[in-house]
Scaffold this motif. Sequence first.
Motif, mmCIF file in Angstrom:
data_model
loop_
_atom_site.group_PDB
_atom_site.id
_atom_site.type_symbol
_atom_site.label_atom_id
_atom_site.label_comp_id
_atom_site.label_asym_id
_atom_site.label_seq_id
_atom_site.Cartn_x
_atom_site.Cartn_y
_atom_site.Cartn_z
ATOM 1 N N ASP A 273 0.831 -1.203 0.000
ATOM 2 C CA ASP A 273 0.000 0.000 0.000
ATOM 3 C C ASP A 273 0.867 1.255 0.000
ATOM 4 O OD1 ASP A 273 -2.249 -1.496 -0.022
ATOM 5 O OD2 ASP A 273 -2.665 -1.342 2.125
ATOM 6 N N PRO A 274 0.334 2.393 -0.463
ATOM 7 C CA PRO A 274 1.120 3.641 -0.493
ATOM 8 C C PRO A 274 1.590 4.053 0.896
ATOM 9 C CG PRO A 274 -0.868 3.862 -1.834
ATOM 10 C CD PRO A 274 -1.005 2.572 -1.083
ATOM 11 N N GLY A 275 2.798 4.615 0.938
ATOM 12 C CA GLY A 275 3.322 5.176 2.175
ATOM 13 C C GLY A 275 4.023 4.197 3.079
ATOM 14 N N ARG A 276 4.227 2.979 2.649
ATOM 15 C CA ARG A 276 4.852 1.985 3.528
ATOM 16 C C ARG A 276 6.380 1.998 3.465
ATOM 17 N NH1 ARG A 276 1.138 -3.503 2.998
ATOM 18 N NH2 ARG A 276 -0.834 -2.570 3.689
ATOM 19 N N GLY A 277 6.963 2.758 2.552
ATOM 20 C CA GLY A 277 8.425 2.843 2.482
ATOM 21 C C GLY A 277 9.049 1.923 1.462
ATOM 22 N N LYS A 278 8.338 1.648 0.369
ATOM 23 C CA LYS A 278 8.883 0.738 -0.650
ATOM 24 C C LYS A 278 10.100 1.344 -1.348
ATOM 25 C CE LYS A 278 4.898 0.782 -2.645
ATOM 26 N NZ LYS A 278 4.210 1.527 -1.578
ATOM 27 N N THR A 279 9.963 2.605 -1.770
ATOM 28 C CA THR A 279 11.070 3.246 -2.484
ATOM 29 C C THR A 279 12.284 3.381 -1.591
ATOM 30 O OG1 THR A 279 9.515 4.465 -3.886
ATOM 31 C CG2 THR A 279 11.750 5.318 -3.735
ATOM 32 N N ALA A 280 12.067 3.797 -0.340
ATOM 33 C CA ALA A 280 13.191 3.926 0.589
ATOM 34 C C ALA A 280 13.851 2.576 0.838
ATOM 35 C CB ALA A 280 12.705 4.535 1.899
ATOM 36 N N GLU B 106 2.631 6.082 24.518
ATOM 37 C CA GLU B 106 2.107 7.196 23.733
ATOM 38 C C GLU B 106 2.365 6.998 22.244
ATOM 39 O OE1 GLU B 106 0.339 10.231 24.921
ATOM 40 O OE2 GLU B 106 0.014 8.473 26.187
ATOM 41 N N LEU B 107 3.522 6.431 21.916
ATOM 42 C CA LEU B 107 3.816 6.140 20.513
ATOM 43 C C LEU B 107 2.834 5.114 19.952
ATOM 44 C CD1 LEU B 107 7.723 5.982 20.601
ATOM 45 C CD2 LEU B 107 6.293 7.859 19.776
ATOM 46 N N THR B 108 2.504 4.139 20.759
ATOM 47 C CA THR B 108 1.512 3.147 20.331
ATOM 48 C C THR B 108 0.156 3.797 20.121
ATOM 49 O OG1 THR B 108 2.694 1.424 21.555
ATOM 50 C CG2 THR B 108 0.408 0.963 20.935
ATOM 51 N N TRP B 109 -0.217 4.720 21.016
ATOM 52 C CA TRP B 109 -1.498 5.436 20.858
ATOM 53 C C TRP B 109 -1.503 6.275 19.579
ATOM 54 C CZ3 TRP B 109 -2.177 10.843 21.090
ATOM 55 C CH2 TRP B 109 -3.516 11.264 21.033
ATOM 56 N N ILE B 110 -0.380 6.967 19.285
ATOM 57 C CA ILE B 110 -0.290 7.772 18.057
ATOM 58 C C ILE B 110 -0.466 6.885 16.828
ATOM 59 C CG2 ILE B 110 1.256 9.195 16.661
ATOM 60 C CD1 ILE B 110 2.523 10.168 19.304
ATOM 61 N N ASP B 111 0.172 5.732 16.861
ATOM 62 C CA ASP B 111 0.085 4.846 15.697
ATOM 63 C C ASP B 111 -1.332 4.309 15.514
ATOM 64 O OD1 ASP B 111 1.683 3.373 13.588
ATOM 65 O OD2 ASP B 111 0.758 1.693 14.637
ATOM 66 N N GLN B 112 -1.965 3.941 16.606
ATOM 67 C CA GLN B 112 -3.322 3.406 16.516
ATOM 68 C C GLN B 112 -4.337 4.486 16.155
ATOM 69 O OE1 GLN B 112 -3.893 1.591 20.353
ATOM 70 N NE2 GLN B 112 -2.762 -0.283 19.810
ATOM 71 N N SER B 113 -4.089 5.733 16.564
ATOM 72 C CA SER B 113 -5.044 6.815 16.326
ATOM 73 C C SER B 113 -4.874 7.470 14.976
ATOM 74 C CB SER B 113 -4.910 7.887 17.422
ATOM 75 O OG SER B 113 -5.083 7.315 18.708
ATOM 76 N N CYS B 114 -3.647 7.461 14.429
ATOM 77 C CA CYS B 114 -3.401 8.249 13.227
ATOM 78 C C CYS B 114 -2.547 7.533 12.185
ATOM 79 C CB CYS B 114 -2.728 9.579 13.605
ATOM 80 S SG CYS B 114 -2.298 10.630 12.199
ATOM 81 N N ALA B 115 -1.338 7.107 12.560
ATOM 82 C CA ALA B 115 -0.368 6.637 11.569
ATOM 83 C C ALA B 115 -0.700 5.258 11.008
ATOM 84 C CB ALA B 115 1.035 6.633 12.169
ATOM 85 N N HIS B 116 -1.201 4.368 11.842
ATOM 86 C CA HIS B 116 -1.588 3.013 11.408
ATOM 87 C C HIS B 116 -0.449 2.277 10.705
ATOM 88 C CE1 HIS B 116 -5.595 4.260 12.505
ATOM 89 N NE2 HIS B 116 -5.571 5.227 11.603
ATOM 90 N N GLY B 117 0.752 2.421 11.256
ATOM 91 C CA GLY B 117 1.884 1.675 10.719
ATOM 92 C C GLY B 117 2.397 2.158 9.383
ATOM 93 N N THR B 118 2.015 3.370 8.943
ATOM 94 C CA THR B 118 2.437 3.904 7.647
ATOM 95 C C THR B 118 3.562 4.903 7.856
ATOM 96 O OG1 THR B 118 0.190 3.652 6.790
ATOM 97 C CG2 THR B 118 1.666 5.092 5.562
#
Length: 409
Positions: free
Chosen positions: A205-212, A358-370
């Motif tokens: 999916d987009p934004g997962r860091g394939k190019t990097a 808090e990092l886990t909360w940020i990921d679950q609330s917004c970033a979703h591992g992207t």
Amino acid sequence: MLVARLLELEAAGALTTAHVRAGAQVGGVNVRTVWRWLDAARTEGRVERRPRARLELSDQAWEVLAQAGGNVAALHRHLKATGGEVPSLASLYRVVRRDLQAGRVLPDRAVARRERDEQQTRQALADLALAGPSEGGAAKVAARWPPHLVPEATGSLPVGENGALLAGVALPAGAQLVRTSSVRAVAEAVGQAMATQGAVCVFGDPGRGKTAAVRMALGEVPPGWKATWVPVPVRPSVAGMRRAVFDALGLPGRFPHTSALADAAVARALAEARVLVVDEAQRLPAPCLEYFQSLWDHPSTRITLVLCGAGSERALARLPQLASRVVAWQEVPRLTGAEVASVVTGFHPLWRTVPAPELTWIDQSCAHGTLRTWAALTAHLQNALLTTSDASVDRALLRRLFKRVAPPL
């Protein structure tokens, strides 16, 4: 042949006007013309017709013709407007027809216009980049960073001004790439493809860091190998991709007039071991994929083909004969919950003062591992801390930033 025979008779002293008249009848010309031929042979030593100058169109003229959709009259008007010696419209028609029959390829009008617009956009961006910040500006910005937020040196890939990664991936200032499990998996897949000179597909999916991940995998290619990135324009054509490969390889001279000459030049350059990376490969239609397959199948080329992009695996499904040559299908997944804390704290020093829950909360609330969302959130957080004197990394600030990062429902 006629003039040579008449000269032989003249040298023997047997040439008469009857011979000249007979020669004119055989050649289907006027008697005076035969006498002019004989005079030219005596004075210039020439028994053939004087060669006529061949009219050639410049590459700029062909570009104008392509942008006009092949309208020769429009090219004629353009040449008149620019001044100088202009051939007749009939001569232009004859030259264009001659070169097209010889194999010259006239790009599609939409492709030519798109390439021209993209070139103008790139030039405009380059011109804007000339007006950089004034001296001392960078020092003033650095002085406003809190001591624990001063950007650190980046990792394996360089970061330019304003956080623009020189290798083609956008990162916020002070960020560094992290070798995640996905990066290691991509490096292994690319290495296997290089060992067999096969093809590899990196998707997700987009934004997962394939190019990097691919750039980090190719950061240190084995001795004797080179890596070349081929950009894919929007709605690409075979002619456009042929030009993109030629430019990406940095081949000397102008782009050849015919597709056969261009393919021969590219094949010669690909005779050495090389990794050919096609980013945003999901844009490629079947004819463009067939073009890359032809490069891979060419008997003199030694390439490993890396097709990278969100949906590149579906694009390859449209061409089974190329998909069957893929030796590794590597998906780049989202960051897992166990990876988030270690990855983001290594990604940027901003997150090293934030507790792991808090990092886990940020990921679950917004970033979703992207990773791309984490990068955008980092840039917004940097700006908030720089522009607001009493700002602190708390949930109230983060919730405001979530609205900027997450798309509206």
